[in-house]
Write a protein that holds these residues in place. Structure first.
Motif, PDB file in Angstrom:
ATOM      1  N   LEU A  22       0.825  -1.197   0.000  1.00 52.65           N
ATOM      2  CA  LEU A  22       0.000   0.000   0.000  1.00 52.65           C
ATOM      3  C   LEU A  22       0.860   1.249   0.000  1.00 52.65           C
ATOM      4  O   LEU A  22       0.915   1.989   0.957  1.00 52.65           O
ATOM      5  CB  LEU A  22      -0.947   0.026   1.201  1.00 52.65           C
ATOM      6  N   GLY A  23       1.583   1.451  -1.057  1.00 53.81           N
ATOM      7  CA  GLY A  23       2.227   2.712  -1.255  1.00 53.81           C
ATOM      8  C   GLY A  23       3.628   2.790  -0.742  1.00 53.81           C
ATOM      9  O   GLY A  23       4.130   1.910  -0.090  1.00 53.81           O
ATOM     10  N   CYS A  52      -2.533   7.393  -2.954  1.00 57.16           N
ATOM     11  CA  CYS A  52      -1.594   6.845  -3.936  1.00 57.16           C
ATOM     12  C   CYS A  52      -1.248   7.920  -4.952  1.00 57.16           C
ATOM     13  O   CYS A  52      -1.913   8.964  -5.035  1.00 57.16           O
ATOM     14  CB  CYS A  52      -2.216   5.659  -4.693  1.00 57.16           C
ATOM     15  N   THR A  64      -1.899   3.961 -12.965  1.00 63.07           N
ATOM     16  CA  THR A  64      -1.489   3.803 -11.570  1.00 63.07           C
ATOM     17  C   THR A  64      -1.336   2.304 -11.267  1.00 63.07           C
ATOM     18  O   THR A  64      -1.372   1.470 -12.165  1.00 63.07           O
ATOM     19  CB  THR A  64      -2.505   4.473 -10.627  1.00 63.07           C
ATOM     20  N   CYS A  68      -3.919   0.226  -5.743  1.00 63.92           N
ATOM     21  CA  CYS A  68      -4.424   1.535  -5.323  1.00 63.92           C
ATOM     22  C   CYS A  68      -5.934   1.663  -5.472  1.00 63.92           C
ATOM     23  O   CYS A  68      -6.514   2.687  -5.096  1.00 63.92           O
ATOM     24  CB  CYS A  68      -3.732   2.637  -6.118  1.00 63.92           C
ATOM     25  N   THR A  72      -9.712   4.505  -3.364  1.00 68.59           N
ATOM     26  CA  THR A  72      -9.656   5.613  -4.320  1.00 68.59           C
ATOM     27  C   THR A  72     -11.035   5.953  -4.869  1.00 68.59           C
ATOM     28  O   THR A  72     -11.735   5.099  -5.403  1.00 68.59           O
ATOM     29  CB  THR A  72      -8.711   5.276  -5.494  1.00 68.59           C
ATOM     30  N   GLY A 150       4.324  10.743  -0.616  1.00 66.57           N
ATOM     31  CA  GLY A 150       4.348   9.822   0.506  1.00 66.57           C
ATOM     32  C   GLY A 150       5.305  10.212   1.605  1.00 66.57           C
ATOM     33  O   GLY A 150       5.846  11.325   1.645  1.00 66.57           O
ATOM     34  N   LYS A 204       5.928   4.548   1.799  1.00 65.83           N
ATOM     35  CA  LYS A 204       4.468   4.497   1.925  1.00 65.83           C
ATOM     36  C   LYS A 204       3.774   5.677   1.251  1.00 65.83           C
ATOM     37  O   LYS A 204       4.170   6.821   1.404  1.00 65.83           O
ATOM     38  CB  LYS A 204       4.078   4.441   3.400  1.00 65.83           C
ATOM     39  N   TYR A 205       2.704   5.343   0.501  1.00 58.76           N
ATOM     40  CA  TYR A 205       1.819   6.285  -0.188  1.00 58.76           C
ATOM     41  C   TYR A 205       2.394   6.884  -1.462  1.00 58.76           C
ATOM     42  O   TYR A 205       1.825   7.833  -2.001  1.00 58.76           O
ATOM     43  CB  TYR A 205       1.338   7.397   0.763  1.00 58.76           C
ATOM     44  N   ASP A 206       3.501   6.348  -1.992  1.00 58.56           N
ATOM     45  CA  ASP A 206       3.958   6.718  -3.329  1.00 58.56           C
ATOM     46  C   ASP A 206       3.525   5.686  -4.366  1.00 58.56           C
ATOM     47  O   ASP A 206       3.799   5.856  -5.553  1.00 58.56           O
ATOM     48  CB  ASP A 206       5.482   6.830  -3.371  1.00 58.56           C
ATOM     49  N   SER A 207       2.883   4.626  -3.949  1.00 57.66           N
ATOM     50  CA  SER A 207       2.420   3.597  -4.888  1.00 57.66           C
ATOM     51  C   SER A 207       1.644   4.225  -6.032  1.00 57.66           C
ATOM     52  O   SER A 207       0.905   5.196  -5.854  1.00 57.66           O
ATOM     53  CB  SER A 207       1.506   2.599  -4.175  1.00 57.66           C
ATOM     54  N   GLY A 208       1.813   3.648  -7.220  1.00 58.63           N
ATOM     55  CA  GLY A 208       1.094   4.126  -8.394  1.00 58.63           C
ATOM     56  C   GLY A 208       1.809   5.205  -9.163  1.00 58.63           C
ATOM     57  O   GLY A 208       1.453   5.498 -10.302  1.00 58.63           O
TER      58      GLY A 208
END
Length: 257
Positions: A22-23, A52, A64, A68, A72, A150, A204-208
């Motif tokens: 998850l990111g 994301c 993406t 994600c 969303t 992120g 974390k939270y840079d996924s996509g």
């Protein structure tokens, strides 16, 4: 992380625990200037929180990671500062087009298109990014970059202003070896860059978000190891966009999943 685990069958549970699906955050990066990377998108939940990253590849589609999809509901375009969002102009409701073979990040096919329910053609400070035109192989040690909103350290917080960091591509066989040492078999169709033998990468939270080499988006942030962003560590893993070009092209031409 709990959302990711809930979507993993019991067979994959141990593998999912080994990943940070998850990111991911930008580690040791710098703020992006407003006139740069104007294709970046923030995927947000129903409470308008960033969940994301993504990137605009046509006037009505954002690319993406498939994982994600959880949470969303909208996409924000046209700003690097998430404290400066005009909901009327910059926020777009979306329809998700997840790859049909996606199960979880650990098994691959971690790619998804988001169809904007209104076109982004009239939004200021928005540009498209090009994709590869054919199957490509990035040279080992090539310098690329990755960006996101992120965390900037393990267990940290998301940032309001977009950050970017240069990362070097890791030889795929070395990447497989390092992950196998942690009892994780890498899925097919991935690129590895950053996080390994360096203090730079995502978390974390840079996924996509995109892995950009030259002027093209070649990868999509997929996962790192156990939410750990204290690099060096196992190489960061991206979905290889060039392996999915026919699927992407079909959806963009039909303008529907």
């Amino acid at each position: 992380m709990m959302q990711a685990l809930q979507k993993c069958p019991l067979f994959y549970l141990l593998t999912c625990l080994a990943l940070h699906a998850l990111g991911s955050e930008i580690i040791n990066g710098k703020k992006v200037r407003e006139e740069e990377m104007q294709y970046m998108a923030s995927l947000q939940d129903g409470a308008d929180n960033h969940v994301c990253g993504g990137f605009l590849i046509s006037e009505d589609f954002v690319l993406t990671a498939a994982h994600c999809q959880v949470g969303t509901t909208s996409v924000v375009l046209g700003t690097h500062n998430l404290m400066k969002v005009d909901n009327k102009m910059m926020r777009f409701r979306v329809k998700t087009c997840k790859h049909p073979s996606y199960n979880n990040a650990s098994s691959g096919n971690d790619i998804m298109l988001l169809q904007l329910l209104k076109k982004a053609q009239r939004i200021k400070n928005v540009k498209l990014i090009q994709l590869p035109t054919s199957d490509i192989q990035i040279k080992d040690n090539a310098t690329c970059h990755v960006a996101g909103w992120g965390f900037t350290k393990t267990g940290g917080e998301t940032v309001n202003v977009l950050e970017v960091v240069d990362v070097n591509v890791t030889n795929l066989e070395i990447c497989k070896r390092e992950w196998k040492a942690d009892k994780v078999e890498l899925p097919a169709n991935v690129i590895c860059a950053g996080g390994y033998e360096t203090d730079k990468g995502f978390c974390k939270y840079d996924s996509g978000g995109p892995l950009v080499c030259g002027e093209k988006a070649v990868g999509i942030v997929s996962f790192n190891r156990r939410e750990n962003c204290n690099y060096p560590d196992d190489p960061n893993v991206y979905t290889d966009i060039s392996k999915y070009l026919p699927w992407i092209k079909e959806i963009l031409e039909k303008k529907r999943c």
